[in-house]
Design an enzyme around this catalytic site. Structure first.
Site, PDB file in Angstrom:
ATOM      1  N   ARG A  20       1.794  -5.999  12.804  1.00 23.25           N
ATOM      2  CA  ARG A  20       1.259  -5.328  14.000  1.00 23.25           C
ATOM      3  C   ARG A  20       1.142  -6.305  15.164  1.00 23.25           C
ATOM      4  O   ARG A  20       1.278  -5.904  16.324  1.00 23.25           O
ATOM      5  CB  ARG A  20      -0.090  -4.687  13.683  1.00 23.25           C
ATOM      6  N   ARG A  43       0.841  -1.195   0.000  1.00 21.84           N
ATOM      7  CA  ARG A  43       0.000   0.000   0.000  1.00 21.84           C
ATOM      8  C   ARG A  43       0.876   1.244   0.000  1.00 21.84           C
ATOM      9  O   ARG A  43       1.812   1.353   0.788  1.00 21.84           O
ATOM     10  CB  ARG A  43      -0.925   0.025   1.220  1.00 21.84           C
ATOM     11  N   GLU A 102      -5.370  -0.453  15.935  1.00 20.67           N
ATOM     12  CA  GLU A 102      -6.043  -1.420  15.063  1.00 20.67           C
ATOM     13  C   GLU A 102      -5.104  -2.552  14.651  1.00 20.67           C
ATOM     14  O   GLU A 102      -3.964  -2.320  14.251  1.00 20.67           O
ATOM     15  CB  GLU A 102      -6.566  -0.723  13.806  1.00 20.67           C
TER      16      GLU A 102
END
Length: 465
Positions: free
Chosen positions: A430, A302, A389
């Site tokens: 993450r 991304r 998140e």
């Protein structure tokens, strides 16, 4: 007759292209005000749908459709009249001139309908999904609603445990263990990372553990898919045309002997949701095949357009990161149930790893383009003293299926659009960050979560103080 068939075909093609490009066109036509009101609850600097332009094109379309039907009826009547005149031996020249005039007008109408289709399709392809009626209204994440939280010490409703010392962030912890941001920047640029040794193994262990859990315990079928996809695949799941700036183009133009047309763009996948969901593109499934549950571990790429200056330190926001994706293709009546199930599947990973987290329902202004409902899982990061998140689970309802023409045949033998859902199970990088920060010890070493030890040669600690 040939012209009549051609005109009818073009009109049907016009409707078909609109049908696959966006929201349900019938809903827009029947209750435009309600659609606009629901879209306005989403976050956007500009209106999602230029109402005046849409209404003008729709009015012209209706006029053309009515006139086309009148001309077709007129041609049918005139054709019969020509036959009758010729049978009597009378001249049919005047009537044939009327037929020729109708032919010219029909051809002109067909061309204009094609232009309207192109304009409407381009306009409506950029319109996001309608929020489900249960989604809380709000402009941004401040309006999200916490549903529950969990920690390993107290279970549901409990707060994250204190470490007993000042926590260090994952950059300081991970660098001595083989996390190398400088080399990533040297090899490629900012927001790329190199991992070596124990940290690389821990990263791989996390992905393997996630895949094993989703396949062996939750019933997903593991897939290996291309990391490069064509524009049709990205249009199907909603990344194109609106979010092209967020994508990395792989190359353009087909090589000799390949089926790619000249100048056909190809893109690195932003998530394996794209190839997994597109496995049912242009398919009609049997109802007995549902639900389809797919998972894949892949890198994701991304460009993070619009995120300049955000999360520049460490691994929170990278241009390349790994993710274990979950996708479900389900009966429309089962998609709400599937959303809860997939959320629980992602929670299972966090619970097995002993990582504190919370689940929030996203508000209308914080949801993704294709989502009707979304649950985010946010993991606790001690160094930031906040939740971040780590998974987003979304029910897209029929939005993607309409774009992909993904359908099933129901019990009555009729075809219906499927519902599609996707979610992270989990974002591997993450999760690595969360393990490093939550399992750090005062001496700088990292306790390895019990669930990962079989993947780490039964080691219990990483590094030394």
């Amino acid at each position: 007759c040939t012209l009549l068939k051609t005109t009818s075909f073009l009109f049907l093609l016009f409707l078909f292209k609109l049908f696959i490009a966006m929201l349900d066109i019938n809903l827009l036509r029947k209750d435009l005000d309600t659609v606009i009101a629901r879209l306005q609850t989403r976050k956007s600097p500009q209106p999602f749908l230029p109402v005046a332009q849409f209404s003008a094109l729709e009015a012209e379309r209706k006029t053309l459709q009515t006139r086309t039907e009148e001309l077709q009826a007129q041609r049918n009547a005139l054709s019969k009249q020509i036959g009758q005149l010729k049978a009597k031996g009378e001249s049919a020249d005047a009537v044939m001139a009327q037929v020729a005039a109708a032919k010219d007008e029909l051809e002109s109408s067909a061309l204009r309908l094609e232009q309207i289709q192109t304009e409407l399709a381009a306009m409506l392809a950029a319109v996001p999904n309608l929020p489900h009626e249960s989604v809380p209204a709000g402009a941004d994440e401040a309006a999200n609603v916490e549903l529950r939280r969990w920690s390993p010490q107290g279970g549901l409703g409990s707060q994250p445990p204190a470490l007993g010392f000042t926590p260090r962030d994952h950059v300081d912890i991970g660098t001595p263990l083989g996390l190398d941001f400088e080399m990533g920047a040297k090899l490629t640029g900012a927001r790329f990372t190199v991992m070596r040794g124990a940290i690389a193994r821990l990263h791989r262990a996390l992905a393997q553990f996630m895949l094993d859990t989703q396949t062996q315990e939750h019933g997903y079928t593991e897939c290996y898919t291309p990391y490069i996809v064509n524009a049709d695949s990205l249009r199907g799941t909603g990344q194109l045309p609106k979010f092209e700036a967020d994508l990395f183009a792989a190359r353009k133009g087909g090589q000799e002997g390949e089926e790619q047309p000249d100048n056909a763009p190809l893109y690195l996948i932003p998530t394996s949701e794209v190839p997994l969901t597109n496995l049912v593109r242009d398919q009609i499934l049997a109802e007995s095949e549902l639900p389809v549950k797919l998972t894949a571990h892949s890198p994701c790429f991304r460009s993070e357009a619009g995120s300049y200056g955000r999360d520049t330190r460490g691994m929170i926001r990278q241009h390349q990161f790994d993710k274990v994706e979950m996708v479900q293709i389900v009966h429309p009546q089962k998609s709400d149930e599937a959303l809860e199930e997939m959320t629980a599947h992602a929670e299972t990973i966090l619970q097995k790893l002993g990582l504190p987290y919370r689940v929030v329902a996203l508000c209308t202004g914080d949801m993704g383009f294709g989502a009707a409902r979304t649950h985010d899982l946010e993991v606790w990061l001690p160094a930031q003293n906040t939740y971040r998140e780590i998974s987003s689970v979304s029910n897209c309802e029929a939005f993607q299926a309409r774009r992909m023409q993904a359908r099933f045949r129901n019990a009555q033998g009729k075809t219906e659009l499927l519902h599609t859902l996707n979610g992270s199970g989990l974002a591997v990088g993450r999760t690595l960050v969360a393990v490093l920060e939550n399992y750090q010890q005062a001496d700088g070493s990292i306790r390895i979560p019990e669930a990962l030890r079989p993947y780490m040669g039964d080691a219990t600690v990483l590094g030394q103080g």
